[in-house]
Design a protein around this motif. Structure first.
Motif, PDB file in Angstrom:
ATOM      1  N   SER A   1       0.833  -1.217   0.000  1.00  8.23           N
ATOM      2  CA  SER A   1       0.000   0.000   0.000  1.00  8.23           C
ATOM      3  C   SER A   1       0.859   1.256   0.000  1.00  8.23           C
ATOM      4  O   SER A   1       0.597   2.200  -0.760  1.00  8.23           O
ATOM      5  CB  SER A   1      -0.924   0.010   1.221  1.00  8.23           C
ATOM      6  N   GLU A   2       1.896   1.284   0.839  1.00 10.19           N
ATOM      7  CA  GLU A   2       2.785   2.446   0.878  1.00 10.19           C
ATOM      8  C   GLU A   2       3.518   2.614  -0.450  1.00 10.19           C
ATOM      9  O   GLU A   2       3.688   3.738  -0.927  1.00 10.19           O
ATOM     10  CB  GLU A   2       3.784   2.303   2.035  1.00 10.19           C
TER      11      GLU A   2
ATOM     12  N   CYS B   1       2.453   1.757  -3.425  1.00  9.06           N
ATOM     13  CA  CYS B   1       1.482   2.309  -4.392  1.00  9.06           C
ATOM     14  C   CYS B   1       1.330   3.814  -4.211  1.00  9.06           C
ATOM     15  O   CYS B   1       1.400   4.569  -5.186  1.00  9.06           O
ATOM     16  CB  CYS B   1       0.115   1.640  -4.205  1.00  9.06           C
ATOM     17  N   LEU B   2       1.121   4.255  -2.986  1.00  8.37           N
ATOM     18  CA  LEU B   2       0.913   5.674  -2.720  1.00  8.37           C
ATOM     19  C   LEU B   2       2.170   6.481  -3.037  1.00  8.37           C
ATOM     20  O   LEU B   2       2.078   7.577  -3.606  1.00  8.37           O
ATOM     21  CB  LEU B   2       0.468   5.876  -1.279  1.00  8.37           C
ATOM     22  N   ASN B   3       3.344   5.952  -2.715  1.00  4.63           N
ATOM     23  CA  ASN B   3       4.610   6.647  -3.021  1.00  4.63           C
ATOM     24  C   ASN B   3       4.863   6.758  -4.526  1.00  4.63           C
ATOM     25  O   ASN B   3       5.568   7.665  -4.968  1.00  4.63           O
ATOM     26  CB  ASN B   3       5.792   5.950  -2.347  1.00  4.63           C
TER      27      ASN B   3
ATOM     28  N   TYR C   1      -0.054   6.234  -7.151  1.00  2.00           N
ATOM     29  CA  TYR C   1      -1.267   5.488  -7.477  1.00  2.00           C
ATOM     30  C   TYR C   1      -2.310   5.658  -6.378  1.00  2.00           C
ATOM     31  O   TYR C   1      -1.974   5.894  -5.216  1.00  2.00           O
ATOM     32  CB  TYR C   1      -0.970   3.994  -7.621  1.00  2.00           C
ATOM     33  N   SER C   2      -3.573   5.509  -6.752  1.00  2.00           N
ATOM     34  CA  SER C   2      -4.672   5.437  -5.791  1.00  2.00           C
ATOM     35  C   SER C   2      -5.126   3.992  -5.705  1.00  2.00           C
ATOM     36  O   SER C   2      -5.171   3.291  -6.727  1.00  2.00           O
ATOM     37  CB  SER C   2      -5.849   6.303  -6.248  1.00  2.00           C
TER      38      SER C   2
END
Length: 160
Positions: free
Chosen positions: A121-122, A124-126, A129-130
């Motif tokens: 998840s981290e 993806c966000l870095n 991406y949503s």
């Protein structure tokens, strides 16, 4: 803990047959997930079906997190399941649309899978991406022994 690289993949549409339970809000009591998977497998076999790859789907709802324990359907006829008569199944069929997903292979104990999800998840966000839609666990190798030898592909649908 060292994590493997995350990979972006295009996932095809697929059908899952299984049962969904509501876990509520974190922290979760996940003790019913293992037995539920066994129950689903038993229902598929009792209905004359064949087991394919195990799948867990996790999605947020207003009441908390919903978890679907199931199996990929490996044929157009629903794994050969008898859907009518005395041995019919009470399982749900879930249609997953094709999507772009960030993926990561988790190897080892399921007690550490939360850290793998956090890392994915981290990541993806870095990368900008949503997170988009229910996340998926694909059980590539299930451990039959002490619980330390799982191989699970984590799949998180994403958008830019």
């Amino acid at each position: 803990m060292k994590f493997p690289d995350s990979v972006i993949k295009e996932l095809p549409a697929e059908r899952i047959i299984g049962t969904t339970v509501l876990l509520g809000e974190p922290p979760f009591d996940t003790s019913e997930i293992g037995p539920l998977s066994g129950k689903v497998a038993g229902q598929i076999i009792a209905a004359g079906g064949d087991l394919d790859v195990g799948v867990g789907l996790y999605s947020d709802s207003e009441a908390g997190t919903e978890v679907t324990c199931g199996y990929r359907m490996n044929s157009a006829d629903g794994n050969g399941l008898n859907t009518t008569g005395p041995t019919s199944t009470e399982l749900d069929t879930i249609e997953l649309p094709p999507c772009t997903a960030a993926t990561l292979i988790h190897e080892g104990s399921m007690s550490r899978i939360g850290a793998s999800w956090q890392h994915l998840s981290e990541w993806c966000l870095n990368q900008g991406y949503s997170l988009n839609g229910p996340c998926r666990e694909i059980y590539l190798e299930e451990d039959d022994g002490d619980g330390s030898d799982w191989v699970v592909e984590l799949q998180q649908p994403i958008t830019r």
